[in-house]
Design an enzyme around this catalytic site. Structure first.
Site: not given
Length: 236
Positions: A89, A139, A155, A157, A159
């Site tokens: 996480n 995400s 970000y 990329a 996820k």
């Protein structure tokens, strides 16, 4: 009997948000939970305020550092001898236009959001001798054809990479009895979202995401589910 009675679970990024809510839910259902984050004081405060103190094991880990990830899994092996579920996480976000991104920005996002997930899966495979479940937190920004936002390119990329890791690790996990899935939530009311988009008001809370994670970890509910990315379209 509690849903995860006696299970050994590790939740990264457990000091706040989805990780905190997930760790507490596993403990409530009888699991022994290793909580890791950079902020050890926040983890200790979480444990102190919980009704499940004897089931929570806080450990300071910087998931951007491979040596600390290795130490985490050595601790799990030495202390518990096995791992039943891993929730990858821990995450970080940097909101900057593409032309303003520095190499340090890109490398740090890669280290926390992508490399740590891959290394987490690798280490978990070695501890899940009797099978297990890995849930990676991606995400909606990393899902093809969903809405994208200015400043989220790096970000997004990382996820999207989590999706690829999940789908291929699931293939390798089948012969070992290890299921690998992911969730891809939209906007959730967390500190990270407040920092990234201060003016955005999300009504979805971290605890609203937890049932999906527990479902994917529960072999009685999802024994045939692997390689799946569960998109969670949160209401604004």
């Amino acid at each position: 009997m509690a849903r995860f009675s006696g299970a050994v679970v590790c939740v990264t990024g457990a000091s706040r948000g989805i990780g905190k809510a997930t760790a507490l839910a596993f403990a409530q259902h009888g699991a022994k939970v290793i909580l890791c984050a950079r902020n050890l004081e926040a983890l200790r405060d979480l444990v102190a305020a919980s009704s499940y103190q004897s089931q929570l094991f806080p450990l300071q880990v910087d998931m951007s550092k491979p040596s600390e990830i290795q130490h985490l899994f050595e601790y799990i092996k030495n202390s518990f001898g096995r791992l039943d579920s891993l929730v990858n996480n821990a995450g970080h976000i940097i909101v900057k236009p593409l032309l303003s991104l520095t190499l340090d920005d890109i490398e740090y996002l890669y280290a926390v959001n992508q490399r740590a997930v891959l290394l987490g899966c690798q280490h978990a495979f070695s501890l899940m001798r009797s099978g297990g479940s890995i849930i990676n937190v991606s995400s909606l920004s990393g899902i093809q054809s969903t809405e994208k936002f200015d400043g989220f390119t790096a970000y997004t990329a990382t996820k999207a990479a989590v999706v690829g890791i999940t789908e291929n690790a699931a293939v390798e996990g089948k012969k070992l009895g290890i299921r690998v899935n992911a969730i891809a939530p939209g906007a959730v009311h967390t500190t990270m979202l407040k920092q990234a988009a201060p003016h955005y008001k999300a009504s979805t809370r971290p605890q609203d995401i937890v049932p999906s994670i527990l479902f994917l970890a529960d072999n009685t509910c999802s024994s045939k589910v692997t390689g799946t990315v569960l998109n969670i379209f949160c209401n604004g």
